[in-house]
Design an enzyme around this catalytic site. Sequence first.
Site, mmCIF file in Angstrom:
data_model
loop_
_atom_site.group_PDB
_atom_site.id
_atom_site.type_symbol
_atom_site.label_atom_id
_atom_site.label_comp_id
_atom_site.label_asym_id
_atom_site.label_seq_id
_atom_site.Cartn_x
_atom_site.Cartn_y
_atom_site.Cartn_z
ATOM 1 C CE LYS A 35 -3.821 -2.357 2.269
ATOM 2 N NZ LYS A 35 -4.321 -2.839 1.034
ATOM 3 C CB CYS A 36 4.236 1.722 -0.717
ATOM 4 S SG CYS A 36 5.628 2.829 -0.929
ATOM 5 N N GLY A 37 3.148 4.258 -2.363
ATOM 6 C CA GLY A 37 3.182 4.931 -3.652
ATOM 7 C C GLY A 37 4.114 4.261 -4.645
ATOM 8 C CG PHE A 38 8.036 4.114 -4.160
ATOM 9 C CD1 PHE A 38 8.303 4.944 -5.241
ATOM 10 C CD2 PHE A 38 8.333 4.578 -2.887
ATOM 11 C CE1 PHE A 38 8.858 6.211 -5.061
ATOM 12 C CE2 PHE A 38 8.894 5.841 -2.690
ATOM 13 C CZ PHE A 38 9.147 6.652 -3.784
ATOM 14 C CB THR A 39 2.614 -0.661 -4.332
ATOM 15 O OG1 THR A 39 2.774 -0.440 -2.921
ATOM 16 C CG2 THR A 39 2.081 -2.065 -4.557
#
Length: 159
Positions: A35-39
């Site tokens: 659930k990360c912007g980098f996912t």
Amino acid sequence: MTGIYDIDAKAIDGSTVSIGDYRDKVLLIVNTASKCGFTPQYEGLEALQKQYAGKGFSVLGFPCNQFGAQEPGDEAEIANFCKLSYDVDFPMFAKVDVNGDNAHPLFKALKKAVPGFLGSESIKWNFTKFLVDRRGEVVERFAPTTKPEAIASDIEKLL
């Protein structure tokens, strides 16, 4: 310092895996989160896996919940998310800490071998990447903002 091949880790299915099982391979070891912007980098990591696996390369993914609680699920949920969302086929491991007193020994060794900005050993966020050569030497550390495809030429040099 303990060599990375002497370290064991728990796979996402709960089995114990020796990092030594990856001896003689080029590795890209990454702390991941669902659930990360980098996912979306999972897509690029899987593309690297598909492109170079036949040449002796593997991505190793280590979910981590230390940054913004962006990996809240258990191992079954993480494995399901990775497979369904990004068709991840590279080895995934159980959730680990990468910083602090409970940091996994693998990440302690990686950070010691290649410190980050201004010599800091701490990992700043999810999707920090460590490139390891066939001898188990950590050769490069990449920031979370470095997209997997930008690492391809570095991987090719080691293959």
